[in-house]
Motif scaffolding. Structure first.
Motif, PDB file in Angstrom:
ATOM      1  N   LEU A   1      45.845  25.260  30.080  1.00 20.39           N
ATOM      2  CA  LEU A   1      44.758  25.082  31.038  1.00 20.39           C
ATOM      3  C   LEU A   1      43.845  26.306  31.046  1.00 20.39           C
ATOM      4  N   ASP A   2      44.428  27.495  30.979  1.00 18.95           N
ATOM      5  CA  ASP A   2      43.636  28.725  30.986  1.00 18.95           C
ATOM      6  C   ASP A   2      42.694  28.810  29.786  1.00 18.95           C
ATOM      7  N   SER A   3      43.181  28.429  28.598  1.00 18.05           N
ATOM      8  CA  SER A   3      42.321  28.525  27.414  1.00 18.05           C
ATOM      9  C   SER A   3      41.206  27.478  27.459  1.00 18.05           C
ATOM     10  N   VAL A   4      41.494  26.281  27.947  1.00 22.14           N
ATOM     11  CA  VAL A   4      40.462  25.246  28.083  1.00 22.14           C
ATOM     12  C   VAL A   4      39.416  25.685  29.110  1.00 22.14           C
ATOM     13  N   TRP A   5      39.874  26.184  30.260  1.00 23.67           N
ATOM     14  CA  TRP A   5      38.952  26.621  31.314  1.00 23.67           C
ATOM     15  C   TRP A   5      38.087  27.780  30.824  1.00 23.67           C
ATOM     16  N   SER A   6      38.656  28.668  30.027  1.00 25.80           N
ATOM     17  CA  SER A   6      37.922  29.796  29.489  1.00 25.80           C
ATOM     18  C   SER A   6      36.764  29.326  28.599  1.00 25.80           C
ATOM     19  N   VAL A   7      37.006  28.323  27.781  1.00 23.13           N
ATOM     20  CA  VAL A   7      35.952  27.780  26.917  1.00 23.13           C
ATOM     21  C   VAL A   7      34.880  27.076  27.746  1.00 23.13           C
ATOM     22  N   LEU A   8      35.298  26.255  28.715  1.00 22.84           N
ATOM     23  CA  LEU A   8      34.341  25.484  29.520  1.00 22.84           C
ATOM     24  C   LEU A   8      33.479  26.353  30.427  1.00 22.84           C
ATOM     25  N   THR A   9      33.980  27.516  30.803  1.00 23.57           N
ATOM     26  CA  THR A   9      33.212  28.387  31.703  1.00 23.57           C
ATOM     27  C   THR A   9      32.561  29.564  30.980  1.00 23.57           C
ATOM     28  N   ASP A  10      32.585  29.545  29.653  1.00 21.92           N
ATOM     29  CA  ASP A  10      31.838  30.535  28.877  1.00 21.92           C
ATOM     30  C   ASP A  10      30.448  29.940  28.656  1.00 21.92           C
ATOM     31  N   TYR A  11      29.656  29.914  29.719  1.00 16.88           N
ATOM     32  CA  TYR A  11      28.404  29.173  29.784  1.00 16.88           C
ATOM     33  C   TYR A  11      27.399  29.569  28.713  1.00 16.88           C
ATOM     34  N   GLU A  12      27.392  30.821  28.327  1.00 17.45           N
ATOM     35  CA  GLU A  12      26.436  31.295  27.324  1.00 17.45           C
ATOM     36  C   GLU A  12      26.768  30.777  25.923  1.00 17.45           C
ATOM     37  N   LYS A  13      27.989  30.274  25.715  1.00 16.00           N
ATOM     38  CA  LYS A  13      28.392  29.777  24.396  1.00 16.00           C
ATOM     39  C   LYS A  13      28.511  28.252  24.339  1.00 16.00           C
ATOM     40  N   LEU A  14      28.127  27.550  25.404  1.00 14.77           N
ATOM     41  CA  LEU A  14      28.223  26.091  25.406  1.00 14.77           C
ATOM     42  C   LEU A  14      27.424  25.454  24.272  1.00 14.77           C
ATOM     43  N   SER A  15      26.308  26.080  23.905  1.00 13.64           N
ATOM     44  CA  SER A  15      25.474  25.524  22.838  1.00 13.64           C
ATOM     45  C   SER A  15      26.156  25.600  21.469  1.00 13.64           C
ATOM     46  N   ASP A  16      27.253  26.363  21.371  1.00 10.42           N
ATOM     47  CA  ASP A  16      27.993  26.438  20.108  1.00 10.42           C
ATOM     48  C   ASP A  16      28.724  25.134  19.789  1.00 10.42           C
ATOM     49  N   PHE A  17      29.058  24.333  20.811  1.00 15.80           N
ATOM     50  CA  PHE A  17      29.840  23.129  20.544  1.00 15.80           C
ATOM     51  C   PHE A  17      29.335  21.867  21.243  1.00 15.80           C
TER      52      PHE A  17
ATOM     53  N   VAL B   1      20.583  23.673  22.661  1.00 17.64           N
ATOM     54  CA  VAL B   1      20.144  24.826  21.873  1.00 17.64           C
ATOM     55  C   VAL B   1      20.134  26.121  22.668  1.00 17.64           C
ATOM     56  N   VAL B   2      20.064  26.027  24.001  1.00 12.28           N
ATOM     57  CA  VAL B   2      20.088  27.209  24.864  1.00 12.28           C
ATOM     58  C   VAL B   2      20.957  26.908  26.077  1.00 12.28           C
ATOM     59  N   SER B   3      21.817  27.833  26.430  1.00  8.47           N
ATOM     60  CA  SER B   3      22.583  27.758  27.675  1.00  8.47           C
ATOM     61  C   SER B   3      22.694  29.180  28.214  1.00  8.47           C
ATOM     62  N   GLU B   4      21.984  29.429  29.319  1.00  2.05           N
ATOM     63  CA  GLU B   4      21.968  30.776  29.889  1.00  2.05           C
ATOM     64  C   GLU B   4      22.498  30.758  31.314  1.00  2.05           C
ATOM     65  N   LEU B   5      23.368  31.699  31.610  1.00  2.68           N
ATOM     66  CA  LEU B   5      23.862  31.890  32.967  1.00  2.68           C
ATOM     67  C   LEU B   5      22.797  32.653  33.743  1.00  2.68           C
ATOM     68  N   VAL B   6      22.226  32.012  34.754  1.00  4.08           N
ATOM     69  CA  VAL B   6      21.154  32.608  35.544  1.00  4.08           C
ATOM     70  C   VAL B   6      21.723  33.353  36.742  1.00  4.08           C
ATOM     71  N   GLU B   7      22.734  32.752  37.387  1.00  3.58           N
ATOM     72  CA  GLU B   7      23.284  33.322  38.619  1.00  3.58           C
ATOM     73  C   GLU B   7      24.726  32.851  38.781  1.00  3.58           C
ATOM     74  N   LYS B   8      25.576  33.734  39.299  1.00  6.56           N
ATOM     75  CA  LYS B   8      26.967  33.375  39.589  1.00  6.56           C
ATOM     76  C   LYS B   8      27.347  33.985  40.923  1.00  6.56           C
ATOM     77  N   GLU B   9      27.841  33.137  41.836  1.00  5.45           N
ATOM     78  CA  GLU B   9      28.269  33.598  43.158  1.00  5.45           C
ATOM     79  C   GLU B   9      29.471  32.766  43.586  1.00  5.45           C
ATOM     80  N   GLY B  10      30.629  33.397  43.661  1.00 10.74           N
ATOM     81  CA  GLY B  10      31.846  32.671  44.033  1.00 10.74           C
ATOM     82  C   GLY B  10      32.152  31.575  43.025  1.00 10.74           C
ATOM     83  N   ASN B  11      32.305  30.335  43.525  1.00  7.65           N
ATOM     84  CA  ASN B  11      32.614  29.211  42.637  1.00  7.65           C
ATOM     85  C   ASN B  11      31.358  28.423  42.244  1.00  7.65           C
ATOM     86  N   ARG B  12      30.172  29.017  42.434  1.00  8.80           N
ATOM     87  CA  ARG B  12      28.905  28.371  42.075  1.00  8.80           C
ATOM     88  C   ARG B  12      28.210  29.160  40.967  1.00  8.80           C
ATOM     89  N   VAL B  13      27.664  28.417  40.015  1.00  5.94           N
ATOM     90  CA  VAL B  13      26.877  29.032  38.954  1.00  5.94           C
ATOM     91  C   VAL B  13      25.586  28.238  38.770  1.00  5.94           C
TER      92      VAL B  13
END
Length: 110
Positions: free
Chosen positions: A50-66, A71-83
């Motif tokens: 579960l940890d490795s899957v969650w790590s991939v799904l929440t690596d927001y800047e690399k979502l465009s890799d798969f 073509v672009v995925s940028e993390l604009v803001e992160k606060e608590g459990n909201r992004v």
């Protein structure tokens, strides 16, 4: 993904829910909550922690890799459990292509 089964329901509260099961065993559930709000859930069986899957799904800047077409995925803001993400996707319909620019506010329930 080829669709094996698809079901669209209108719930008692007037909201819609769509269930899609692909040939690859992926289940996708989309529930319309409000005019511009949806809850999307997906299920698939795999041999990974579960940890490795969650790590991939929440690596927001690399979502465009798969994710195809993203073509672009940028993390604009992160606060608590909201992004908040900014994403650019190439959408191809028949012989035409377009860019879809999206600003997403995601809330994790886990």
């Amino acid at each position: 993904m080829s669709i094996r089964a698809q079901e669209i329901q209108t719930l008692e509260d007037g909201k819609t829910e769509e269930l899609v099961v692909g040939d690859d065993g992926v289940l996708i559930e989309v529930k319309k909550l409000e005019k511009s709000s949806r809850r999307i859930r997906s299920k698939i069986g795999m041999e990974a922690s579960l940890d490795s899957v969650w790590s991939v799904l929440t690596d927001y800047e690399k979502l465009s890799d798969f994710i195809p077409g993203l073509v672009v995925s940028e993390l604009v803001e992160k606060e608590g459990n909201r992004v908040r993400l900014f994403q650019v996707k190439i959408v191809i319909i028949s012989k035409f292509s377009a860019l879809a620019l999206t600003s997403l506010l995601l809330k994790s329930s886990g």
